[in-house]
Design an enzyme around this catalytic site. Structure first.
Site, PDB file in Angstrom:
ATOM      1  CE1 TYR A 172      80.912  19.130 -15.231  1.00 53.85           C
ATOM      2  CE2 TYR A 172      82.543  17.727 -15.045  1.00 53.85           C
ATOM      3  CZ  TYR A 172      81.216  17.952 -15.436  1.00 53.85           C
ATOM      4  OH  TYR A 172      80.524  16.897 -15.894  1.00 53.85           O
ATOM      5  NE  ARG A 220      89.528  11.176 -15.157  1.00 54.09           N
ATOM      6  CZ  ARG A 220      88.706  10.640 -15.723  1.00 54.09           C
ATOM      7  NH1 ARG A 220      87.369  11.291 -15.765  1.00 54.09           N
ATOM      8  NH2 ARG A 220      89.078   9.678 -16.546  1.00 54.09           N
ATOM      9  CD  GLN A 420      65.489  -4.837 -36.239  1.00 55.53           C
ATOM     10  OE1 GLN A 420      65.844  -3.246 -36.370  1.00 55.53           O
ATOM     11  NE2 GLN A 420      64.461  -5.090 -35.266  1.00 55.53           N
TER      12      GLN A 420
HETATM   13  C1  FAD Z   1      70.604  -1.075 -39.762  1.00 55.89           C
HETATM   14  C2  FAD Z   1      70.139  -0.909 -38.179  1.00 55.89           C
HETATM   15  C3  FAD Z   1      70.917  -0.542 -37.236  1.00 55.89           C
HETATM   16  C4  FAD Z   1      70.678  -0.317 -36.128  1.00 55.89           C
HETATM   17  N1  FAD Z   1      71.380   0.422 -35.267  1.00 55.89           N
HETATM   18  C5  FAD Z   1      71.152   0.514 -33.928  1.00 55.89           C
HETATM   19  C6  FAD Z   1      71.962   0.986 -33.103  1.00 55.89           C
HETATM   20  O1  FAD Z   1      73.117   1.301 -33.326  1.00 55.89           O
HETATM   21  N2  FAD Z   1      71.621   0.963 -31.670  1.00 55.89           N
HETATM   22  C7  FAD Z   1      70.319   0.520 -31.327  1.00 55.89           C
HETATM   23  O2  FAD Z   1      69.913   0.855 -30.091  1.00 55.89           O
HETATM   24  N3  FAD Z   1      69.520  -0.154 -32.226  1.00 55.89           N
HETATM   25  C8  FAD Z   1      69.761  -0.026 -33.437  1.00 55.89           C
HETATM   26  N4  FAD Z   1      68.919  -0.739 -34.097  1.00 55.89           N
HETATM   27  C9  FAD Z   1      67.964  -1.289 -33.928  1.00 55.89           C
HETATM   28  C10 FAD Z   1      68.018  -2.460 -32.899  1.00 55.89           C
HETATM   29  O3  FAD Z   1      68.610  -3.237 -33.683  1.00 55.89           O
HETATM   30  C11 FAD Z   1      66.551  -3.006 -32.717  1.00 55.89           C
HETATM   31  O4  FAD Z   1      65.631  -2.296 -32.026  1.00 55.89           O
HETATM   32  C12 FAD Z   1      66.726  -4.444 -32.002  1.00 55.89           C
HETATM   33  O5  FAD Z   1      67.463  -5.371 -32.775  1.00 55.89           O
HETATM   34  C13 FAD Z   1      65.412  -5.164 -31.403  1.00 55.89           C
HETATM   35  O6  FAD Z   1      65.617  -6.353 -31.256  1.00 55.89           O
HETATM   36  P1  FAD Z   1      64.373  -7.340 -30.824  1.00 55.89           P
HETATM   37  O7  FAD Z   1      65.257  -8.731 -30.437  1.00 55.89           O
HETATM   38  O8  FAD Z   1      63.390  -7.036 -30.161  1.00 55.89           O
HETATM   39  O9  FAD Z   1      64.187  -7.751 -32.470  1.00 55.89           O
HETATM   40  P2  FAD Z   1      64.893  -8.195 -33.684  1.00 55.89           P
HETATM   41  O10 FAD Z   1      66.297  -7.808 -33.748  1.00 55.89           O
HETATM   42  O11 FAD Z   1      64.178  -7.954 -34.649  1.00 55.89           O
HETATM   43  O12 FAD Z   1      64.829  -9.832 -33.764  1.00 55.89           O
HETATM   44  C14 FAD Z   1      63.823 -10.493 -33.395  1.00 55.89           C
HETATM   45  C15 FAD Z   1      64.178 -12.004 -34.193  1.00 55.89           C
HETATM   46  O13 FAD Z   1      62.711 -12.755 -34.162  1.00 55.89           O
HETATM   47  C16 FAD Z   1      62.760 -13.489 -35.159  1.00 55.89           C
HETATM   48  N5  FAD Z   1      61.430 -13.926 -35.534  1.00 55.89           N
HETATM   49  C17 FAD Z   1      60.263 -13.141 -35.834  1.00 55.89           C
HETATM   50  N6  FAD Z   1      59.293 -13.895 -36.005  1.00 55.89           N
HETATM   51  C18 FAD Z   1      59.752 -15.247 -35.616  1.00 55.89           C
HETATM   52  C19 FAD Z   1      58.726 -16.335 -35.372  1.00 55.89           C
HETATM   53  N7  FAD Z   1      57.619 -16.570 -35.430  1.00 55.89           N
HETATM   54  N8  FAD Z   1      59.613 -17.592 -34.922  1.00 55.89           N
HETATM   55  C20 FAD Z   1      60.929 -17.406 -34.816  1.00 55.89           C
HETATM   56  N9  FAD Z   1      61.600 -16.378 -34.934  1.00 55.89           N
HETATM   57  C21 FAD Z   1      61.006 -15.209 -35.298  1.00 55.89           C
HETATM   58  C22 FAD Z   1      63.473 -12.513 -36.254  1.00 55.89           C
HETATM   59  O14 FAD Z   1      63.825 -13.503 -37.294  1.00 55.89           O
HETATM   60  C23 FAD Z   1      64.611 -11.910 -35.639  1.00 55.89           C
HETATM   61  O15 FAD Z   1      65.807 -12.711 -35.688  1.00 55.89           O
HETATM   62  C24 FAD Z   1      69.311  -0.861 -35.645  1.00 55.89           C
HETATM   63  C25 FAD Z   1      68.537  -1.621 -36.552  1.00 55.89           C
HETATM   64  C26 FAD Z   1      69.056  -1.468 -37.956  1.00 55.89           C
HETATM   65  C27 FAD Z   1      68.140  -2.322 -38.752  1.00 55.89           C
HETATM   66  C1  FMN Z   2      78.285   7.628 -17.415  1.00 60.88           C
HETATM   67  C2  FMN Z   2      79.542   8.440 -17.349  1.00 60.88           C
HETATM   68  C3  FMN Z   2      79.721   9.525 -16.606  1.00 60.88           C
HETATM   69  C4  FMN Z   2      81.001   9.970 -16.491  1.00 60.88           C
HETATM   70  N1  FMN Z   2      81.130  10.823 -15.314  1.00 60.88           N
HETATM   71  C5  FMN Z   2      82.312  11.137 -14.867  1.00 60.88           C
HETATM   72  C6  FMN Z   2      82.635  11.800 -13.836  1.00 60.88           C
HETATM   73  O1  FMN Z   2      81.914  11.945 -12.874  1.00 60.88           O
HETATM   74  N2  FMN Z   2      83.650  12.428 -13.534  1.00 60.88           N
HETATM   75  C7  FMN Z   2      84.890  12.257 -14.440  1.00 60.88           C
HETATM   76  O2  FMN Z   2      85.965  12.603 -14.266  1.00 60.88           O
HETATM   77  N3  FMN Z   2      84.685  11.717 -15.659  1.00 60.88           N
HETATM   78  C8  FMN Z   2      83.268  10.990 -15.912  1.00 60.88           C
HETATM   79  N4  FMN Z   2      83.052  10.401 -16.932  1.00 60.88           N
HETATM   80  C9  FMN Z   2      84.357  10.075 -17.878  1.00 60.88           C
HETATM   81  C10 FMN Z   2      84.897   8.754 -17.514  1.00 60.88           C
HETATM   82  O3  FMN Z   2      85.429   8.759 -16.383  1.00 60.88           O
HETATM   83  C11 FMN Z   2      86.025   8.543 -18.770  1.00 60.88           C
HETATM   84  O4  FMN Z   2      87.178   9.399 -18.309  1.00 60.88           O
HETATM   85  C12 FMN Z   2      85.496   8.239 -19.938  1.00 60.88           C
HETATM   86  O5  FMN Z   2      84.263   7.331 -19.897  1.00 60.88           O
HETATM   87  C13 FMN Z   2      86.529   7.832 -21.066  1.00 60.88           C
HETATM   88  O6  FMN Z   2      86.887   6.248 -20.618  1.00 60.88           O
HETATM   89  P1  FMN Z   2      86.425   5.035 -21.214  1.00 60.88           P
HETATM   90  O7  FMN Z   2      86.678   5.332 -22.714  1.00 60.88           O
HETATM   91  O8  FMN Z   2      87.330   4.015 -20.710  1.00 60.88           O
HETATM   92  O9  FMN Z   2      84.968   4.927 -21.198  1.00 60.88           O
HETATM   93  C14 FMN Z   2      81.768   9.789 -17.351  1.00 60.88           C
HETATM   94  C15 FMN Z   2      81.761   9.029 -18.391  1.00 60.88           C
HETATM   95  C16 FMN Z   2      80.385   8.333 -18.309  1.00 60.88           C
HETATM   96  C17 FMN Z   2      80.252   7.128 -19.549  1.00 60.88           C
END
Ligand code: FAD
Ligand code: FMN
Ligand code: SF4
Length: 692
Positions: A172, A220, A420
């Site tokens: 900044y 900072r 998942q």
């Molecule tokens: C490899 C991988 C990596 C991912 N990484 C990320 C990430 O980094 N960040 C992120 O935001 N999202 C990530 N996702 C997506 C995220 O995991 C899903 O969006 C999330 O888990 C959805 O949650 P949910 O509870 O809706 O469904 P799910 O996680 O699919 O859970 C649904 C559950 O319902 C159960 N079920 C289904 N039908 C029935 C039934 N009839 N009766 C009883 N149980 C049932 C299933 O067995 C399952 O356990 C990833 C997905 C995968 C596959």
């Molecule tokens: C959503 C978000 C907004 C942030 N805004 C600011 C800010 O307004 N001013 C600032 O100095 N740092 C800002 N930061 C940086 C944080 O103050 C902090 O330095 C950074 O998240 C690393 O710390 P952490 O690993 O413990 O989260 C922001 C961080 C996040 C996640």
């Protein structure tokens, strides 16, 4: 005492803090459109003060309207802001906390919609990340801004703040002046180190003059810009004593600017916890005032060790404050298993704020930013709610509904909860994602929870005997690669309100019809989809989710079909096991960009391992030892030992028809509504539990 270093008091000028845990500034988007402080921001920060944090520093607060970094940034550029800011300080003091105001000017790191005109900077060099052109500041304008910081600090003192923090970091305005990259002026404010430091030192001196000798002033800084052509740690070590001489009482030692590769200022899960502490230590060696360490420190035990080792005097826990406002109190009591951990995914907080232009929250804490709305209404009478699916959405829904007094039965067709998340937590650095599942299950104990784990035995027993309490033995899954280890999978008691958890139990339309719950939350998630391609159902083809949870052993060389997040993280998983990978993607550009910190590191690891992403390619068939695809009209082959599909998902919502027919009130949440992300799953589950 537990964590005696973290929980010992410390003074910054006249301000004595109960402990050394700091909530650093974090922009939220909770400010009002007219830049004033509203109830939402006040309640959110007061909730963090209640959690026991030693010092809270507000998010950026603009000293001049042209210095606003985003449209809802709060301001302190006129006396009219004082009453609003005073209601914030009263709320924090009412919770026994201490609060500092962060004084900010974004310089070139903004855009006209926020700044109200062309952004200004030391030199007219556009922001590297935003690409936004900017105007060079005149000497008169520089003098005005020195004055603006000083007046803003005076207002902060008047509004009851315990300290101010001058924002000199993260690329900044102040940082721009310090940097040889963004400051190319030829007057007394540019060129030599002395000249580049002048603006910042003048601001510090003017702020000190405005608030008097006894008021705490923190600065900072980015200790190292980590960019080509920028300044390094040595420069900041030289500047630090000058900052102290000019009037600062503490230095907050952050790192990086907007264009630092991998966004180290807000480091993702790919960066090691506490990675920046050595820089705080380097600053500490140069000054005798307190130094605040920061950067991917979420565990109070690490903070305690860092203070004990002399790396820093105080520790900032940024995102951890979003995920769990009570973690300081819990750590003080030694109740670490109750802490909901930030995993540094950045999805719900900084990426939402910066890329989605929405207010910040936390993926894993749906209450973050909703504090002002208060608790949901309790449910009237005894009502049986079924939650179908114990993935993120279902667990979140069960918790929220049980909190309102529902009798919740949570059904999961798999032997383990998590949905998942079980596969999502397998790629490198993502193991902590799974902690949330354990946390959610432990939370259910507070109601307390009634849980059935081994269906074959306990259901029969419970139906027959109706015991008053159930004690469960560990039900450890086979120690299979890819499965989680459940450490706290033990005792649950039961009383009036409860969540009953059934594993290995799939809910069917017949069950719904027979047992007719009063309401249902359908959280059945999604299943992988694979297009009809010749050979795709062959023995050498596996879905990414199955591979990640260890149902299939990896083999080399691997071809991953689909380079979205699931595909690219699966490639990362394979690379970590020494397996060569090629990704085949239909789109002409990689679906996972390098603009997010995690995306940047994923691409970097892929590149380092020599993994290739073939773009604009349509797979036409899978053979026993090759994947055949068409690219720009040409057919090509890649030799393969294992084919992994990561080509999208389909919502599991087949039970909706039965729910409608039976006239059972229901909500569909998470991937069952449409396959998306954890944030949607956890937040929608929570909302359904609060509202149904
Ligand atoms: C490899 C991988 C990596 C991912 N990484 C990320 C990430 O980094 N960040 C992120 O935001 N999202 C990530 N996702 C997506 C995220 O995991 C899903 O969006 C999330 O888990 C959805 O949650 P949910 O509870 O809706 O469904 P799910 O996680 O699919 O859970 C649904 C559950 O319902 C159960 N079920 C289904 N039908 C029935 C039934 N009839 N009766 C009883 N149980 C049932 C299933 O067995 C399952 O356990 C990833 C997905 C995968 C596959
Ligand atoms: C959503 C978000 C907004 C942030 N805004 C600011 C800010 O307004 N001013 C600032 O100095 N740092 C800002 N930061 C940086 C944080 O103050 C902090 O330095 C950074 O998240 C690393 O710390 P952490 O690993 O413990 O989260 C922001 C961080 C996040 C996640
Ligand atoms: S969204 Fe992710 S990074 Fe941000 S606070 Fe929550 S867990 Fe941490």
């Amino acid at each position: 005492m537990m964590l005696e270093h973290l929980f010992s008091p410390i003074a910054i000028n006249g301000m004595t803090l109960n402990n050394r845990a700091v909530m650093p500034p974090m922009g939220t988007g909770y400010g009002n459109a007219d830049a004033t402080v509203g109830e939402r921001l006040i309640r959110y920060l007061a909730r963090r003060a209640r959690g026991g944090t030693g010092l809270i520093i507000t998010e950026v607060c603009a000293v001049d309207p042209r210095g606003k970094g985003f449209p809802t940034e709060i301001g302190v550029w006129s006396d009219e802001f004082i009453p609003g800011l005073a209601s914030l300080t009263r709320a924090i003091h009412g919770e026994g906390g201490k609060i500092a105001l962060q004084l900010h000017h974004a310089g070139r790191e903004t855009f006209p919609a926020a700044a109200g005109g062309m952004p200004e900077a030391p030199s007219p060099i556009p922001s590297v990340v935003l690409g936004q052109p900017c105007q060079e500041m005149s000497r008169e304008r520089i003098a005005e801004m020195v004055e603006a910081f000083a007046r803003a600090a005076g207002r902060a003192k008047q509004a009851g703040f315990d300290a101010v923090e001058i924002h000199g970091a993260h690329g900044y305005l102040l940082n721009q002046f310090l940097s040889p990259f963004s400051n190319q002026r030829s007057d007394e404010f540019g060129g030599s180190e002395e000249n580049r430091s002048r603006f910042v030192l003048e601001i510090v001196a003017a702020v000190r003059k405005a608030v008097g000798p006894a008021f705490p002033v923190i600065i900072r800084v980015s200790t190292d810009e980590m960019i080509r052509g920028g300044y390094g740690l040595g420069f900041m070590q030289g500047l630090a004593p000058q900052l102290v001489a000019a009037g600062v009482d503490a230095i907050h030692a952050s790192v990086g600017v907007y264009s630092t590769p991998g966004n180290l200022s807000i480091a993702s899960l790919d960066t090691e916890a506490g990675f920046n502490l050595f820089r705080a230590r380097a600053i500490k060696e140069a000054v005798s005032v307190p130094v605040i360490g920061v950067g991917r420190i979420n565990d109070p035990r690490l903070a305690d060790r860092a203070i004990a080792a002399g790396d820093a005097d105080l520790i900032s826990f940024g995102r951890q404050h979003l995920t769990d406002p009570d973690f300081v109190r819990k750590a003080r009591a030694g109740r670490f298993e109750e802490i909901r951990w930030c995993v540094a995914c950045n999805q719900g907080c900084i990426e939402r704020l910066s890329f989605e232009m929405k207010s910040a929250t936390c993926t894993f804490n749906p209450a973050c930013g909703r504090e002002y709305r208060g608790a949901p209404d309790p449910v009237e009478g005894v009502k049986r709610l079924w939650v179908i699916g114990a993935g993120p959405a279902g667990l979140s829904a069960a918790l929220a509904a049980a909190g309102r007094g529902y009798e919740v039965e949570l059904f999961e067709r798999e032997p383990l909860p998590g949905g998942q998340l079980r596969s999502a937590s397998q790629p490198p650095h993502k193991q902590p994602y799974l902690d949330w599942v354990g946390w959610a299950l432990r939370q259910m104990e507070q109601y307390p929870v009634k849980a059935h784990f081994d269906q074959a035995v306990t259901v029969g027993m419970l139906q027959g005997k109706r015991p008053d309490a159930v004690v469960l033995r560990d039900r450890r899954p086979p120690q299979k690669k890819g499965y989680l280890e459940w450490e706290d999978w033990s005792v649950r008691t039961m009383e009036k309100r409860w969540v009953q958890v059934h594993f290995d139990r799939e809910v069917t339309a017949a069950m719904l019809s027979e047992l007719k719950p009063d309401a249902v939350i359908l959280a059945a998630g999604s299943s992988p989809v694979t297009p009809t391609i010749s050979g795709i159902d062959g023995p050498g083809v596996v879905d990414a989710r199955d591979l990640l949870v260890g149902k299939v052993e990896p083999a080399a060389p691997a071809v991953v079909l689909g380079a979205g997040y699931v595909g690219i993280e699966t490639a990362d998983f394979l690379i970590a096991r020494g397996i060569g990978v090629v990704l085949v993607e239909m789109l002409p550009a990689p679906p996972v960009g390098k603009h997010t910190a995690h995306g940047y590191w994923l691409h970097r690891r892929l590149k380092a391992a020599g993994a290739e992403i073939i773009l604009g390619a349509t797979v036409t068939r899978v053979e026993e030892d090759a994947v055949v695809y068409r690219q720009q009209g040409e057919e090509k082959r890649i030799p393969v030992g294992l084919v992994v599909t990561a080509m999208g998902a389909r919502a599991e919502n087949a039970l909706e028809g039965a729910l409608k027919e039976l006239a059972i009130p229901y909500r569909i949440v998470g991937d069952a509504q449409s396959p998306r992300r954890l944030l949607e799953a956890i937040h929608e589950g929570d909302r359904a539990g609060r509202e149904i």
